[in-house]
Motif scaffolding. Structure first.
Motif, PDB file in Angstrom:
ATOM      1  N   THR A 196     -20.318  -5.868   1.559  1.00 36.21           N
ATOM      2  CA  THR A 196     -20.596  -4.630   1.579  1.00 36.21           C
ATOM      3  C   THR A 196     -21.644  -3.764   1.279  1.00 36.21           C
ATOM      4  OG1 THR A 196     -19.014  -2.600   1.245  1.00 36.21           O
ATOM      5  CG2 THR A 196     -19.423  -3.953  -0.519  1.00 36.21           C
ATOM      6  N   SER A 197     -22.052  -2.710   1.881  1.00 40.72           N
ATOM      7  CA  SER A 197     -23.614  -2.585   1.639  1.00 40.72           C
ATOM      8  C   SER A 197     -23.670  -1.921   0.143  1.00 40.72           C
ATOM      9  CB  SER A 197     -23.869  -1.376   2.729  1.00 40.72           C
ATOM     10  OG  SER A 197     -23.191  -0.390   2.580  1.00 40.72           O
ATOM     11  N   GLY A 198     -22.605  -1.346  -0.426  1.00 37.18           N
ATOM     12  CA  GLY A 198     -22.922  -0.800  -1.824  1.00 37.18           C
ATOM     13  C   GLY A 198     -23.242  -1.849  -2.789  1.00 37.18           C
ATOM     14  N   LEU A 199     -22.541  -2.867  -2.487  1.00 37.96           N
ATOM     15  CA  LEU A 199     -22.768  -4.216  -3.484  1.00 37.96           C
ATOM     16  C   LEU A 199     -23.905  -4.891  -3.251  1.00 37.96           C
ATOM     17  CD1 LEU A 199     -19.042  -5.278  -4.074  1.00 37.96           C
ATOM     18  CD2 LEU A 199     -20.503  -3.727  -5.404  1.00 37.96           C
ATOM     19  N   ALA A 200     -24.348  -4.982  -1.937  1.00 40.67           N
ATOM     20  CA  ALA A 200     -25.596  -5.677  -1.317  1.00 40.67           C
ATOM     21  C   ALA A 200     -26.729  -5.079  -1.967  1.00 40.67           C
ATOM     22  CB  ALA A 200     -25.669  -5.894   0.115  1.00 40.67           C
ATOM     23  N   ALA A 201     -26.987  -3.647  -1.430  1.00 41.69           N
ATOM     24  CA  ALA A 201     -28.027  -2.909  -1.580  1.00 41.69           C
ATOM     25  C   ALA A 201     -28.206  -2.752  -3.106  1.00 41.69           C
ATOM     26  CB  ALA A 201     -28.026  -1.466  -1.074  1.00 41.69           C
ATOM     27  N   THR A 202     -27.516  -2.620  -3.857  1.00 38.77           N
ATOM     28  CA  THR A 202     -27.606  -2.655  -5.308  1.00 38.77           C
ATOM     29  C   THR A 202     -28.211  -3.832  -5.856  1.00 38.77           C
ATOM     30  OG1 THR A 202     -25.334  -3.088  -5.550  1.00 38.77           O
ATOM     31  CG2 THR A 202     -25.848  -0.811  -5.892  1.00 38.77           C
ATOM     32  N   ALA A 203     -27.290  -4.919  -5.402  1.00 39.03           N
ATOM     33  CA  ALA A 203     -28.039  -6.387  -6.107  1.00 39.03           C
ATOM     34  C   ALA A 203     -29.514  -6.458  -5.819  1.00 39.03           C
ATOM     35  CB  ALA A 203     -27.026  -7.663  -5.554  1.00 39.03           C
ATOM     36  N   LEU A 204     -29.748  -6.255  -4.359  1.00 43.47           N
ATOM     37  CA  LEU A 204     -31.172  -6.600  -3.772  1.00 43.47           C
ATOM     38  C   LEU A 204     -32.179  -5.681  -4.567  1.00 43.47           C
ATOM     39  CD1 LEU A 204     -30.184  -6.785  -0.164  1.00 43.47           C
ATOM     40  CD2 LEU A 204     -30.956  -8.606  -1.436  1.00 43.47           C
ATOM     41  N   ALA A 205     -31.764  -4.518  -5.181  1.00 48.59           N
ATOM     42  CA  ALA A 205     -32.737  -3.686  -5.755  1.00 48.59           C
ATOM     43  C   ALA A 205     -32.743  -3.962  -7.070  1.00 48.59           C
ATOM     44  CB  ALA A 205     -32.419  -2.278  -5.508  1.00 48.59           C
ATOM     45  N   GLY A 206     -31.857  -5.088  -7.713  1.00 46.81           N
ATOM     46  CA  GLY A 206     -31.996  -5.412  -9.163  1.00 46.81           C
ATOM     47  C   GLY A 206     -31.071  -4.525  -9.940  1.00 46.81           C
ATOM     48  N   ILE A 207     -29.903  -4.037  -9.177  1.00 45.19           N
ATOM     49  CA  ILE A 207     -29.058  -3.347  -9.932  1.00 45.19           C
ATOM     50  C   ILE A 207     -27.736  -3.903  -9.976  1.00 45.19           C
ATOM     51  CG2 ILE A 207     -27.428  -1.181  -9.907  1.00 45.19           C
ATOM     52  CD1 ILE A 207     -29.977   0.122  -8.519  1.00 45.19           C
ATOM     53  N   PRO A 208     -27.289  -4.542 -11.136  1.00 45.26           N
ATOM     54  CA  PRO A 208     -26.026  -5.292 -11.066  1.00 45.26           C
ATOM     55  C   PRO A 208     -24.684  -4.166 -11.048  1.00 45.26           C
ATOM     56  CG  PRO A 208     -26.807  -4.977 -13.473  1.00 45.26           C
ATOM     57  CD  PRO A 208     -27.812  -4.217 -12.403  1.00 45.26           C
ATOM     58  N   ALA A 223     -25.271   3.676 -15.875  1.00 47.82           N
ATOM     59  CA  ALA A 223     -26.142   3.176 -16.963  1.00 47.82           C
ATOM     60  C   ALA A 223     -26.824   1.895 -16.005  1.00 47.82           C
ATOM     61  CB  ALA A 223     -25.785   2.643 -18.093  1.00 47.82           C
ATOM     62  N   VAL A 224     -26.307   1.500 -15.154  1.00 47.47           N
ATOM     63  CA  VAL A 224     -26.354   0.044 -14.539  1.00 47.47           C
ATOM     64  C   VAL A 224     -27.700   0.551 -13.630  1.00 47.47           C
ATOM     65  CG1 VAL A 224     -24.349  -1.359 -14.450  1.00 47.47           C
ATOM     66  CG2 VAL A 224     -24.864   0.371 -12.618  1.00 47.47           C
ATOM     67  N   ALA A 225     -27.788   1.538 -13.179  1.00 48.15           N
ATOM     68  CA  ALA A 225     -29.255   1.913 -12.080  1.00 48.15           C
ATOM     69  C   ALA A 225     -30.126   1.834 -12.955  1.00 48.15           C
ATOM     70  CB  ALA A 225     -28.717   3.111 -11.522  1.00 48.15           C
ATOM     71  N   GLY A 226     -30.331   2.314 -14.066  1.00 46.17           N
ATOM     72  CA  GLY A 226     -31.625   2.180 -14.942  1.00 46.17           C
ATOM     73  C   GLY A 226     -31.841   0.899 -15.317  1.00 46.17           C
ATOM     74  N   LEU A 227     -31.065  -0.215 -15.238  1.00 47.42           N
ATOM     75  CA  LEU A 227     -31.337  -1.501 -15.937  1.00 47.42           C
ATOM     76  C   LEU A 227     -32.494  -2.154 -14.735  1.00 47.42           C
ATOM     77  CD1 LEU A 227     -27.840  -2.692 -16.540  1.00 47.42           C
ATOM     78  CD2 LEU A 227     -29.628  -2.108 -18.098  1.00 47.42           C
ATOM     79  N   ARG A 228     -32.625  -1.835 -13.640  1.00 44.38           N
ATOM     80  CA  ARG A 228     -33.496  -2.648 -12.777  1.00 44.38           C
ATOM     81  C   ARG A 228     -34.941  -2.382 -13.288  1.00 44.38           C
ATOM     82  NH1 ARG A 228     -35.738  -1.465  -7.789  1.00 44.38           N
ATOM     83  NH2 ARG A 228     -36.799   0.210  -7.824  1.00 44.38           N
ATOM     84  N   ARG A 229     -35.366  -1.180 -14.125  1.00 40.68           N
ATOM     85  CA  ARG A 229     -36.870  -1.241 -14.745  1.00 40.68           C
ATOM     86  C   ARG A 229     -37.338  -2.215 -15.446  1.00 40.68           C
ATOM     87  NH1 ARG A 229     -34.848   4.005 -15.709  1.00 40.68           N
ATOM     88  NH2 ARG A 229     -35.321   5.355 -13.932  1.00 40.68           N
ATOM     89  N   GLN A 230     -36.227  -2.874 -16.317  1.00 43.11           N
ATOM     90  CA  GLN A 230     -36.617  -4.095 -17.072  1.00 43.11           C
ATOM     91  C   GLN A 230     -36.653  -5.344 -16.471  1.00 43.11           C
ATOM     92  OE1 GLN A 230     -32.978  -4.757 -19.588  1.00 43.11           O
ATOM     93  NE2 GLN A 230     -32.462  -2.267 -19.729  1.00 43.11           N
ATOM     94  N   VAL A 231     -36.573  -5.350 -15.064  1.00 39.38           N
ATOM     95  CA  VAL A 231     -36.565  -6.789 -14.537  1.00 39.38           C
ATOM     96  C   VAL A 231     -37.490  -6.800 -13.177  1.00 39.38           C
ATOM     97  CG1 VAL A 231     -34.301  -7.695 -15.374  1.00 39.38           C
ATOM     98  CG2 VAL A 231     -34.287  -6.371 -13.334  1.00 39.38           C
ATOM     99  N   LEU A 232     -37.896  -5.552 -13.024  1.00 35.31           N
ATOM    100  CA  LEU A 232     -38.877  -5.643 -11.826  1.00 35.31           C
ATOM    101  C   LEU A 232     -39.937  -6.441 -11.658  1.00 35.31           C
ATOM    102  CD1 LEU A 232     -38.893  -1.853 -10.470  1.00 35.31           C
ATOM    103  CD2 LEU A 232     -37.639  -3.813  -9.583  1.00 35.31           C
ATOM    104  N   SER A 233     -40.612  -6.694 -12.648  1.00 39.99           N
ATOM    105  CA  SER A 233     -41.632  -7.436 -12.560  1.00 39.99           C
ATOM    106  C   SER A 233     -41.637  -8.827 -11.851  1.00 39.99           C
ATOM    107  CB  SER A 233     -42.243  -7.555 -13.906  1.00 39.99           C
ATOM    108  OG  SER A 233     -41.506  -8.458 -14.813  1.00 39.99           O
ATOM    109  N   GLY A 234     -40.414  -9.408 -12.008  1.00 43.36           N
ATOM    110  CA  GLY A 234     -40.172 -10.617 -11.708  1.00 43.36           C
ATOM    111  C   GLY A 234     -39.515 -10.859 -10.286  1.00 43.36           C
ATOM    112  N   LEU A 235     -38.888  -9.580  -9.796  1.00 45.13           N
ATOM    113  CA  LEU A 235     -37.840  -9.639  -8.644  1.00 45.13           C
ATOM    114  C   LEU A 235     -38.873  -9.651  -7.211  1.00 45.13           C
ATOM    115  CD1 LEU A 235     -34.766  -8.828  -7.590  1.00 45.13           C
ATOM    116  CD2 LEU A 235     -35.883  -6.386  -7.557  1.00 45.13           C
ATOM    117  N   VAL A 236     -38.344 -10.573  -6.615  1.00 42.95           N
ATOM    118  CA  VAL A 236     -39.055 -11.055  -5.174  1.00 42.95           C
ATOM    119  C   VAL A 236     -38.158 -10.285  -4.161  1.00 42.95           C
ATOM    120  CG1 VAL A 236     -39.388 -12.623  -3.527  1.00 42.95           C
ATOM    121  CG2 VAL A 236     -39.756 -13.095  -5.797  1.00 42.95           C
ATOM    122  N   GLY A 237     -38.818  -9.489  -3.335  1.00 39.65           N
ATOM    123  CA  GLY A 237     -38.224  -8.488  -2.203  1.00 39.65           C
ATOM    124  C   GLY A 237     -37.139  -9.306  -1.441  1.00 39.65           C
ATOM    125  N   TRP A 238     -36.466  -8.671  -0.728  1.00 42.64           N
ATOM    126  CA  TRP A 238     -35.442  -9.400   0.233  1.00 42.64           C
ATOM    127  C   TRP A 238     -36.020 -10.402   1.339  1.00 42.64           C
ATOM    128  CZ3 TRP A 238     -35.414  -8.183   5.353  1.00 42.64           C
ATOM    129  CH2 TRP A 238     -35.956  -7.058   5.663  1.00 42.64           C
TER     130      TRP A 238
END
Ligand code: SAH
Length: 262
Positions: free
Chosen positions: A130-142, A246-261
């Motif tokens: 489902t897009s709601g879980l895919a789009a989030t995971a791909l953006a680094g949002i658990p 709160a989960v939406a804010g977590l991605r900032r902590q991990v963005l440096s290593g996140l490889v795009g889709w």
């Protein structure tokens, strides 16, 4: 890569309808069963949101039948779509009903299953990501973490058939759990106000996830109070997922290593 130890793919007998989810867009996020279905079907009755790259996997001679429901544009009525599925199956076609994401998450899949069951048509169900879980995971949002939440709400921002009372949103806000909004854009202003009324803090982290896994993909970090403005400034239209919590804010902590889709 060897599939030798996998269960064999099922036969697609003439006269059956397979209802499958195609995931958020990128064909690599199809399940193997959905891929098999696309390559075996005679007729593919597909939503407007199905990525054209997915449809290139069809077999030679397969017929494409667009049956998209898209806010604001003329689209076939649900009864008409049900009728197409039933008529084609009765004509002995292998009919694939292909929907974006997962067929049973805001996809009207259930309406179609009911119609098929009532008509005595055999059908198979193939879930999708489902897009709601895919789009989030791909953006680094658990969707969940041990520290932030023990539940997550998947909600439709827009309901075609009735008015959504703001009381629903106030009640959802009181759960204190993140909300993942599908079809968020038309009602976004009212929803954000109602969530704040329900006690969600104005500075709750939020993110706008537009057209995940396509060339048009955009991710915009925001907050509950600024969502509408940030959507406007960044030109975010449909299709988009909005995550609030709160989960939406977590991605900032991990963005440096996140490889795009890609
Ligand atoms: N059954 C689908 C949802 C259908 S409702 C699923 O499980 O994903 C259509 C809504 O899905 C869109 O308005 C948008 O909110 C969301 N959506 C679908 N594909 C998307 C994508 N690639 N990126 C962002 N949102 C998407």
């Amino acid at each position: 890569m060897s599939f030798a130890h996998f269960p064999p793919m099922p036969d697609f007998p003439p006269g059956e309808v397979w209802l499958a989810g195609a995931g958020p867009g990128d064909p690599r996020l199809l399940t193997l069963l959905a891929l098999h279905a696309v390559s075996a079907a005679d007729d593919i009755v597909h939503d407007a949101l199905i990525d054209p790259r997915v449809l290139t996997l069809r077999r030679d001679g397969a017929e494409l039948i667009p049956a998209g429901k898209r806010g604001g544009r003329p689209s076939p009525h649900q009864n008409e779509i049900n009728g197409i599925l039933i008529d084609r199956a009765r004509a002995g076609r292998r009919v694939l009903r292909l929907k974006g994401g997962d067929p049973f998450v805001f996809g009207r899949g259930w309406d179609e299953v009911l119609a098929l069951a009532e008509a005595g048509i055999r059908y198979r169900l193939i879930p999708g990501i489902t897009s709601g879980l895919a789009a989030t995971a791909l953006a680094g949002i658990p969707a969940t973490t041990r520290d932030t939440n023990h539940a997550v709400v998947l909600a439709a921002g827009h309901r075609a058939d009735d008015d959504q009372s703001s009381a629903d949103w106030v009640a959802l806000a009181r759960l204190g759990q993140p909300v993942i909004l599908y079809m968020p854009m038309t009602q976004l202003a009212g929803i954000t106000v109602a969530l704040m009324k329900g006690g969600m803090a104005a500075d709750t982290p939020a993110a706008l996830l537009h057209a995940a896994t396509t060339e048009q993909e955009k991710v915009v970090d925001s907050t509950l109070a600024r969502l509408v403005e940030d959507a406007q400034v960044n030109g975010i239209g449909s299709p988009a997922i909005v995550v609030i919590g709160a989960v939406a804010g977590l991605r900032r902590q991990v963005l440096s290593g996140l490889v795009g889709w890609r």
